[in-house]
Write a protein that holds these residues in place. Structure first.
Motif, PDB file in Angstrom:
ATOM      1  N   THR A  77       0.858  -1.335  -0.170  1.00 53.79           N
ATOM      2  CA  THR A  77       0.051   0.044   0.002  1.00 53.79           C
ATOM      3  C   THR A  77       0.941   0.917  -0.013  1.00 53.79           C
ATOM      4  OG1 THR A  77      -1.907   1.160   1.120  1.00 53.79           O
ATOM      5  CG2 THR A  77      -0.343   0.301   2.568  1.00 53.79           C
ATOM      6  N   TYR A  78       2.125   0.937  -0.024  1.00 52.63           N
ATOM      7  CA  TYR A  78       3.078   2.114   0.054  1.00 52.63           C
ATOM      8  C   TYR A  78       3.002   2.838  -1.164  1.00 52.63           C
ATOM      9  CZ  TYR A  78       7.515   4.763  -0.211  1.00 52.63           C
ATOM     10  OH  TYR A  78       8.373   5.717  -0.275  1.00 52.63           O
ATOM     11  N   LYS A  79       3.138   2.080  -2.327  1.00 52.61           N
ATOM     12  CA  LYS A  79       3.184   2.542  -3.642  1.00 52.61           C
ATOM     13  C   LYS A  79       2.063   3.518  -3.991  1.00 52.61           C
ATOM     14  CE  LYS A  79       2.347   0.809  -8.354  1.00 52.61           C
ATOM     15  NZ  LYS A  79       3.191   0.626  -9.385  1.00 52.61           N
ATOM     16  N   PHE A 112      15.414   6.448   4.535  1.00 48.06           N
ATOM     17  CA  PHE A 112      15.156   7.024   3.230  1.00 48.06           C
ATOM     18  C   PHE A 112      14.513   6.059   2.429  1.00 48.06           C
ATOM     19  CE2 PHE A 112      18.723  10.353   3.966  1.00 48.06           C
ATOM     20  CZ  PHE A 112      17.726  11.421   4.469  1.00 48.06           C
ATOM     21  N   VAL A 113      13.151   6.069   1.963  1.00 53.39           N
ATOM     22  CA  VAL A 113      12.594   5.040   1.287  1.00 53.39           C
ATOM     23  C   VAL A 113      12.028   5.508   0.007  1.00 53.39           C
ATOM     24  CG1 VAL A 113      10.538   3.412   1.407  1.00 53.39           C
ATOM     25  CG2 VAL A 113      12.084   3.758   3.343  1.00 53.39           C
ATOM     26  N   THR A 114      12.024   4.920  -1.113  1.00 52.48           N
ATOM     27  CA  THR A 114      11.463   5.196  -2.415  1.00 52.48           C
ATOM     28  C   THR A 114      10.812   4.191  -2.856  1.00 52.48           C
ATOM     29  OG1 THR A 114      13.333   4.564  -3.833  1.00 52.48           O
ATOM     30  CG2 THR A 114      13.493   6.813  -2.637  1.00 52.48           C
ATOM     31  N   GLY A 115       9.985   4.154  -4.065  1.00 50.43           N
ATOM     32  CA  GLY A 115       9.390   3.140  -4.956  1.00 50.43           C
ATOM     33  C   GLY A 115      10.540   2.852  -5.728  1.00 50.43           C
ATOM     34  N   GLU A 116      10.246   1.692  -6.597  1.00 44.35           N
ATOM     35  CA  GLU A 116      11.186   1.460  -7.583  1.00 44.35           C
ATOM     36  C   GLU A 116      11.527   2.424  -8.827  1.00 44.35           C
ATOM     37  OE1 GLU A 116      12.691  -1.568  -6.249  1.00 44.35           O
ATOM     38  OE2 GLU A 116      14.063  -1.511  -7.892  1.00 44.35           O
ATOM     39  N   GLN A 117      12.535   2.825  -9.081  1.00 46.39           N
ATOM     40  CA  GLN A 117      12.948   3.397 -10.232  1.00 46.39           C
ATOM     41  C   GLN A 117      11.707   4.194 -10.613  1.00 46.39           C
ATOM     42  OE1 GLN A 117      14.285   0.256 -12.835  1.00 46.39           O
ATOM     43  NE2 GLN A 117      16.443   1.235 -12.398  1.00 46.39           N
ATOM     44  N   ASN A 158      16.806   2.610   2.018  1.00 48.39           N
ATOM     45  CA  ASN A 158      16.251   1.434   1.123  1.00 48.39           C
ATOM     46  C   ASN A 158      15.340   1.718   0.046  1.00 48.39           C
ATOM     47  OD1 ASN A 158      14.870  -0.910   0.368  1.00 48.39           O
ATOM     48  ND2 ASN A 158      13.638  -1.205   2.254  1.00 48.39           N
ATOM     49  N   ALA A 159      15.993   1.736  -1.312  1.00 57.03           N
ATOM     50  CA  ALA A 159      15.420   2.411  -2.499  1.00 57.03           C
ATOM     51  C   ALA A 159      15.139   0.989  -3.278  1.00 57.03           C
ATOM     52  CB  ALA A 159      16.190   3.341  -2.942  1.00 57.03           C
ATOM     53  N   GLY A 160      14.964  -0.095  -2.679  1.00 52.88           N
ATOM     54  CA  GLY A 160      14.874  -0.998  -3.716  1.00 52.88           C
ATOM     55  C   GLY A 160      16.417  -1.475  -4.460  1.00 52.88           C
ATOM     56  N   LEU A 181      15.022  -9.185   1.012  1.00 54.26           N
ATOM     57  CA  LEU A 181      14.930 -10.374  -0.168  1.00 54.26           C
ATOM     58  C   LEU A 181      13.559 -10.447  -0.435  1.00 54.26           C
ATOM     59  CD1 LEU A 181      16.281 -12.567  -1.851  1.00 54.26           C
ATOM     60  CD2 LEU A 181      16.639 -13.826   0.414  1.00 54.26           C
ATOM     61  N   GLU A 182      12.852 -10.366   0.739  1.00 60.54           N
ATOM     62  CA  GLU A 182      11.224 -10.850   0.775  1.00 60.54           C
ATOM     63  C   GLU A 182      11.225 -12.411   0.669  1.00 60.54           C
ATOM     64  OE1 GLU A 182       9.691  -8.165   1.286  1.00 60.54           O
ATOM     65  OE2 GLU A 182      10.169  -6.542  -0.272  1.00 60.54           O
ATOM     66  N   ASN A 183      11.580 -13.019  -0.281  1.00 62.88           N
ATOM     67  CA  ASN A 183      11.537 -14.563  -0.534  1.00 62.88           C
ATOM     68  C   ASN A 183      12.424 -14.841  -1.665  1.00 62.88           C
ATOM     69  OD1 ASN A 183      10.688 -17.388  -0.938  1.00 62.88           O
ATOM     70  ND2 ASN A 183       9.597 -17.047   0.834  1.00 62.88           N
ATOM     71  N   SER A 200      11.481  -6.173  -9.935  1.00 63.95           N
ATOM     72  CA  SER A 200      12.869  -6.173  -8.839  1.00 63.95           C
ATOM     73  C   SER A 200      12.740  -6.949  -7.805  1.00 63.95           C
ATOM     74  CB  SER A 200      12.639  -4.639  -8.414  1.00 63.95           C
ATOM     75  OG  SER A 200      11.463  -4.515  -7.396  1.00 63.95           O
ATOM     76  N   LYS A 201      11.549  -7.832  -7.599  1.00 59.57           N
ATOM     77  CA  LYS A 201      11.535  -8.930  -6.721  1.00 59.57           C
ATOM     78  C   LYS A 201      11.964 -10.343  -7.139  1.00 59.57           C
ATOM     79  CE  LYS A 201      10.200  -5.804  -3.497  1.00 59.57           C
ATOM     80  NZ  LYS A 201       9.136  -5.498  -2.656  1.00 59.57           N
ATOM     81  N   ARG A 202      12.319 -10.236  -8.313  1.00 56.91           N
ATOM     82  CA  ARG A 202      12.509 -11.373  -8.857  1.00 56.91           C
ATOM     83  C   ARG A 202      13.939 -11.823  -7.951  1.00 56.91           C
ATOM     84  NH1 ARG A 202      12.206 -10.017 -15.025  1.00 56.91           N
ATOM     85  NH2 ARG A 202       9.597 -10.375 -14.880  1.00 56.91           N
ATOM     86  N   PHE A 327       4.935   4.326   6.619  1.00 54.59           N
ATOM     87  CA  PHE A 327       4.269   4.537   5.416  1.00 54.59           C
ATOM     88  C   PHE A 327       4.120   3.041   4.754  1.00 54.59           C
ATOM     89  CE2 PHE A 327       6.397   8.642   6.257  1.00 54.59           C
ATOM     90  CZ  PHE A 327       5.067   9.501   6.056  1.00 54.59           C
ATOM     91  N   VAL A 328       4.853   2.097   5.170  1.00 50.49           N
ATOM     92  CA  VAL A 328       4.508   0.858   4.562  1.00 50.49           C
ATOM     93  C   VAL A 328       3.184   0.359   5.174  1.00 50.49           C
ATOM     94  CG1 VAL A 328       5.607  -1.442   4.198  1.00 50.49           C
ATOM     95  CG2 VAL A 328       7.088   0.483   4.041  1.00 50.49           C
ATOM     96  N   ASN A 329       3.135   0.661   6.418  1.00 54.95           N
ATOM     97  CA  ASN A 329       1.932  -0.112   7.215  1.00 54.95           C
ATOM     98  C   ASN A 329       1.426   1.064   8.194  1.00 54.95           C
ATOM     99  OD1 ASN A 329       2.298  -3.295   7.429  1.00 54.95           O
ATOM    100  ND2 ASN A 329       4.224  -2.400   7.445  1.00 54.95           N
TER     101      ASN A 329
HETATM  102  C1  MET Z   1       7.987  -0.142   0.399  1.00 61.13           C
HETATM  103  S1  MET Z   1       8.860  -0.842  -0.360  1.00 61.13           S
HETATM  104  C2  MET Z   1      10.369   0.323  -0.249  1.00 61.13           C
HETATM  105  C3  MET Z   1      11.690  -0.167  -0.971  1.00 61.13           C
HETATM  106  C4  MET Z   1      11.654  -0.779  -2.270  1.00 61.13           C
HETATM  107  N1  MET Z   1      10.350  -0.393  -2.996  1.00 61.13           N
HETATM  108  C5  MET Z   1      11.345  -2.192  -2.105  1.00 61.13           C
HETATM  109  O1  MET Z   1      10.428  -2.994  -2.398  1.00 61.13           O
HETATM  110  O2  MET Z   1      12.327  -2.721  -2.036  1.00 61.13           O
END
Ligand code: MET
Ligand SMILES: O=c1nc2n(C[C@H](O)[C@H](O)[C@H](O)CO)c3cc(O)ccc3cc-2c(=O)[nH]1
Ligand SMILES: C[C@H]1O[C@@H](n2cnc3c(N)ncnc32)[C@H](O)[C@@H]1O
Ligand code: SF4
Length: 389
Positions: A77-79, A112-117, A158-160, A181-183, A200-202, A327-329
């Protein structure tokens, strides 16, 4: 495997002699689903052995620099999309204002957090960069990090998926960086799965980023998002992937175990949040897979029970902000630091304020950054009480 593995003393012995194997961990998990006590006992012992009676946190302010994102994770929901009320495109002035406020609150970390590119997909992001005088989001992050340092705060970005050169630049000002890494599961990128629309999550991409962070010697935060439709084998494989990276480069400073919480405006809105019993088993397994690792759960995502995680293996609460939302939760507010202090004390632990970088990794950073830390650190490498209380 015989029943001995389930006995906490034998489990201890296994871990004394050699790290647990993947197969052992799977069996330990299976047995723990009926009776987790022995597993918890062992994870608690390891936690005590390597982390004493301390539990740490980082006093931080969350800078939602830009939440446009070229990817779409089904849980996120951050995006934001252009035009939405939650769209964030922080101006230089807003960043300076938040830094000033964060300083007043005695924050130590600027997250510092951003979405992906974002600029790759959105004209709005390109316009925003131009208005503020930057060619790319990373250039903006470099500038913001410099501002934070000037004001006496320590940046953690953390900018992905940043590339090698980008991370190399950010290393100059960031004491540590993060990418979840997520998974490690490819299955979770298939159609209908949470990472299908997020290149980006591959797993290969994320692992490559972490590999680069190792080559660059950046103290790195990573972790796993628990409860997004993965199997326990996929969790275990993810933990071993992190362990392997760390065995190679020694730069993984902490592992965040983040429990999924559904968000009303996302594709996963009707999925249940991560089951607490399952989540605790994952925490305990993480401790026995990586006995010396710093293991973090965010207290705001387990508001009623976070203190009980101290007895299954965690030793860190992550960033807690006295002034900004998560902002993520966003529906989960941060607990008051005083409350976390009380609960930790009641459970028998001393709460300590750390820098975004853990003391064990101080040798990874430049002399310039190291000198800035030394001004406010205590004998153990934590933030002197008078600077954050
Ligand atoms: C809310 S995610 C913030 C950092 C990046 N977009 C990632 O997913 O890793
Ligand atoms: O407040 C938050 N901080 C988040 N943090 C920051 C974290 O809690 C700590 O403040 C830092 O890792 C400091 O070590 C992240 C850091 C990462 O590297 C990767 C993911 C996250 C996710 C969150 C988050 O959802 N909310
Ligand atoms: C910044 C980090 O926040 C985590 N994240 C993203 N969405 C959610 C959610 N719904 N619940 C819990 N954690 C989430 C991911 O792990 C991401 O990498
Ligand atoms: S989790 Fe990160 S990459 Fe995924 S949609 Fe959200 S901001 Fe984008």
């Amino acid at each position: 495997m015989n029943n001995l593995v389930f006995d906490s003393e034998s489990l201890n012995q296994i871990l004394e002699n050699k790290p647990a194997s993947r197969q052992e961990i799977i069996e330990i998990y299976q047995k723990a689903t009926t009776n987790p006590d022995n597993l918890y006992q062992v994870s608690q012992n390891l936690r005590k052995k390597f982390k004493n009676n301390s539990v740490t946190f980082s006093k931080k302010a969350f800078f939602n620099i830009v939440n446009l994102c070229k990817d779409t994770c089904s849980y996120c929901t951050y995006k934001s999309e252009p035009g939405e009320a939650k769209l964030s495109l922080m101006s230089k002035q807003q960043i300076t204002e938040l830094l000033t406020l964060a300083k007043k609150y005695r924050c130590v970390e600027a997250l510092f957090v951003t979405g992906e590119q974002p600029e790759q997909r959105y004209q709005e992001a390109r316009d925003w960069l131009k208005e503020n005088g930057f060619k790319s989001t990373v250039e903006y992050l470099i500038h913001s990090s410099e501002l934070a340092l000037e004001m006496g705060m320590f940046p953690h970005t953390n900018a992905g998926n940043l590339n090698y050169e980008e991370m190399k630049e950010l290393k100059k000002t960031n004491v540590s960086m993060g990418v979840m890494l997520e998974n490690v599961s490819e299955r979770l990128t298939e159609k209908g799965m949470p990472h299908h629309l997020a290149a980006s999550k591959r797993p290969k991409a994320r692992l490559a980023i972490l590999e680069n962070s190792g080559k660059l010697g950046i103290p790195m935060t990573t972790g796993i998002l628990v409860g997004i439709g993965e199997t326990i084998d996929e969790i275990i494989d993810s933990l071993f992937a992190i362990k392997q990276l760390n065995d190679k480069h020694g730069n993984i400073q902490e592992v965040i175990l983040q429990n999924f919480q559904p968000k009303p405006d996302t594709r996963m809105k009707n999925e249940p949040s991560a089951d607490e019993k399952y989540f605790k088993l994952v925490v305990a397994l993480s401790r026995i897979i990586m006995p010396q690792m710093n293991i973090q759960i965010p207290p705001n995502l387990s508001p009623k029970s976070y203190q009980s995680f101290l007895s299954v293996g965690i030793n860190d609460w992550g960033g807690i902000s006295p002034l900004t939302p998560d902002f993520v939760n966003p529906e989960f507010s941060w607990p008051e630091i005083n409350k976390v202090d009380d609960y930790s004390k009641k459970a028998g632990f001393d709460l300590k304020c750390r820098f975004p970088i853990y003391p064990e990794y101080f040798s990874f950073i430049s002399k310039e950054l190291r000198d800035k830390i030394s001004v406010i650190e205590d004998e153990e490498g934590f933030v002197k009480e008078e600077y954050w209380r």
